[in-house]
Design an enzyme around this catalytic site. Structure first.
Site, short mmCIF file in Angstrom:
data_model
loop_
_atom_site.label_atom_id
_atom_site.label_comp_id
_atom_site.label_asym_id
_atom_site.label_seq_id
_atom_site.Cartn_x
_atom_site.Cartn_y
_atom_site.Cartn_z
N TYR A 1 -13.27 50.18 -16.82
CA TYR A 1 -12.42 50.25 -15.63
C TYR A 1 -12.81 49.14 -14.64
O TYR A 1 -11.96 48.42 -14.12
CB TYR A 1 -12.56 51.63 -15.01
CG TYR A 1 -11.73 51.91 -13.79
CD1 TYR A 1 -10.36 52.15 -13.88
CD2 TYR A 1 -12.32 51.97 -12.52
CE1 TYR A 1 -9.59 52.43 -12.76
CE2 TYR A 1 -11.57 52.26 -11.40
CZ TYR A 1 -10.20 52.49 -11.52
OH TYR A 1 -9.46 52.78 -10.40
N LYS B 1 -10.45 46.04 -13.48
CA LYS B 1 -10.08 45.80 -12.07
C LYS B 1 -10.56 44.42 -11.61
O LYS B 1 -9.91 43.78 -10.79
CB LYS B 1 -10.64 46.91 -11.19
CG LYS B 1 -10.01 48.30 -11.45
CD LYS B 1 -8.51 48.32 -11.22
CE LYS B 1 -7.95 49.75 -11.20
NZ LYS B 1 -6.48 49.75 -11.07
N1 LIG Z 1 -8.12 57.63 -6.99
C1 LIG Z 1 -9.03 56.72 -6.67
O1 LIG Z 1 -10.16 57.04 -6.24
C2 LIG Z 1 -8.70 55.25 -6.82
C3 LIG Z 1 -9.57 54.33 -6.21
C4 LIG Z 1 -9.29 52.98 -6.35
C5 LIG Z 1 -8.19 52.57 -7.08
N2 LIG Z 1 -7.37 53.49 -7.64
C6 LIG Z 1 -6.22 53.01 -8.39
O2 LIG Z 1 -5.05 53.53 -7.82
C7 LIG Z 1 -4.01 53.56 -8.80
C8 LIG Z 1 -3.33 54.93 -8.76
O3 LIG Z 1 -4.26 55.91 -9.15
P1 LIG Z 1 -4.19 57.43 -8.67
O4 LIG Z 1 -5.48 57.70 -8.00
O5 LIG Z 1 -2.92 57.69 -7.96
O6 LIG Z 1 -4.24 58.17 -10.08
P2 LIG Z 1 -3.21 59.19 -10.72
O7 LIG Z 1 -3.85 59.60 -12.01
O8 LIG Z 1 -2.82 60.23 -9.75
O9 LIG Z 1 -1.93 58.29 -11.01
C9 LIG Z 1 -1.89 57.31 -12.00
C10 LIG Z 1 -0.48 57.32 -12.59
O10 LIG Z 1 -0.41 56.28 -13.58
C11 LIG Z 1 0.37 56.78 -14.65
N3 LIG Z 1 0.09 56.02 -15.86
C12 LIG Z 1 -1.06 55.99 -16.55
N4 LIG Z 1 -0.94 55.20 -17.63
C13 LIG Z 1 0.34 54.74 -17.61
C14 LIG Z 1 1.09 53.89 -18.47
N5 LIG Z 1 0.56 53.38 -19.60
N6 LIG Z 1 2.36 53.61 -18.16
C15 LIG Z 1 2.94 54.15 -17.05
N7 LIG Z 1 2.28 54.96 -16.20
C16 LIG Z 1 1.00 55.26 -16.49
C17 LIG Z 1 -0.07 58.24 -14.77
O11 LIG Z 1 0.87 59.01 -15.53
C18 LIG Z 1 -0.17 58.64 -13.32
O12 LIG Z 1 1.05 59.19 -12.84
C19 LIG Z 1 -4.68 53.23 -10.13
O13 LIG Z 1 -4.46 51.88 -10.44
C20 LIG Z 1 -6.15 53.47 -9.83
O14 LIG Z 1 -6.98 52.71 -10.67
C21 LIG Z 1 -7.60 54.84 -7.52
#
Ligand SMILES: NC(=O)c1ccc[n+]([C@@H]2O[C@H](COP(=O)([O-])OP(=O)(O)OC[C@H]3O[C@@H](n4cnc5c(N)ncnc54)[C@H](O)[C@@H]3O)[C@@H](O)[C@H]2O)c1
Length: 246
Positions: free
Chosen positions: A144, A148
């Site tokens: 991951y 990123k």
């Molecule tokens: N939650 C955290 O702490 C955090 C921190 C930093 C960055 N992020 C980033 O934020 C973004 C959103 O994450 P989140 O926290 O809302 O997680 P989440 O799991 O709630 O949402 C991620 C979404 O991506 C969709 N997804 C996954 N693989 C996919 C694919 N191949 N095609 C289409 N859709 C797909 C999932 O179905 C889900 O709805 C991500 O890129 C994550 O890496 C999250």
């Protein structure tokens, strides 16, 4: 004035929904692409929901054709879909590694590729990819963090290639958010302990909320950000500035 169209991948997820809602409030038409629950999430928000897998080029092509059919344009792409399955380097399974790289890095590249002809037609555009603070180190999983970090490289390259088309390309890099992504990381007490330590390590003594991240995305897709490209904007309440305990 033409209403601008934004595509948000992973739009049915925790952060994606908030980004979509924010862009709707800002006057965009929004298409949510997700491999789970896109139509339902879109129905709740008043967006267009399309089932799509960002790792599958056919699926990406079909989804963007669906957006064209409805609105005939794409002005902003938000690469938000992401996964973070737990693993250690010692137990590294190449299939898990590839799966994480596919969603978090190859997916955004494919989405950008297929938005380029749309941006060319519209004489400009915006790309914002959701990275993570972990690209600087201090993440939980190597694949991951690598994906990123790769997103920053992809963004800087894309900013150069797409600039002549009037397209800006940036990363918004959040820190820990209370979304379903973290719910998969262990029992709730562990996640809450993590959240507490994180807030304590913030110079602002706070966690970041999805709305904070959505605000940064909304700025970068706006006309006000027309001269910002190739940039990584950290939305971390300062936790990217110094070593912290997590
Ligand atoms: N939650 C955290 O702490 C955090 C921190 C930093 C960055 N992020 C980033 O934020 C973004 C959103 O994450 P989140 O926290 O809302 O997680 P989440 O799991 O709630 O949402 C991620 C979404 O991506 C969709 N997804 C996954 N693989 C996919 C694919 N191949 N095609 C289409 N859709 C797909 C999932 O179905 C889900 O709805 C991500 O890129 C994550 O890496 C999250």
């Amino acid at each position: 004035m033409t209403t601008r169209v934004a595509v948000v991948t992973g739009g049915a997820g925790g952060l994606g929904r908030v980004i979509a809602a924010t862009l709707l409030t800002d006057g965009f038409r929004v298409a949510l692409l997700d491999r789970h629950g896109a139509p339902e999430a879109a129905g709740e928000l008043g967006a267009l929901g399309i089932d799509a897998d960002v790792t599958d080029e056919q699926s990406v092509r079909a989804a963007l054709d669906g957006v064209d059919e409805r609105w005939g344009r794409v002005d902003a792409l938000v690469n938000n879909a992401g996964v973070e399955p737990a693993h250690t380097l010692e137990d590294l399974d190449p299939t898990v590694w590839q799966g994480i790289l596919d969603v978090n890095l190859a997916g955004p590249a494919l989405m950008i590729k297929h938005c380029i002809p749309r941006f060319r037609r519209g004489r400009g555009g915006r790309v914002v990819s959701i990275g993570s603070r972990v690209w600087l180190g201090g993440g939980a999983t190597a694949a991951y963090s690598a994906a990123k970090a790769g997103l920053v490289g992809l963004t800087r390259q894309a900013a150069r290639e797409l600039g002549p088309l009037g397209v800006t390309v940036n990363v918004v890099a959040p820190s820990f958010l209370r979304t379903p992504l973290n719910a998969t990381k262990g029992d709730p007490a562990f996640v809450e302990g993590f959240a507490r330590r994180f807030a304590a390590a913030s110079p602002l003594s706070r966690l970041v909320e999805p709305l904070d991240v959505a605000a940064a995305v909304a700025f970068l897709v706006s006309d006000r950000a027309r001269a910002i490209t190739g940039e990584t904007l950290h939305v971390t309440a300062g936790t990217h500035l110094a070593p912290y305990v997590a």
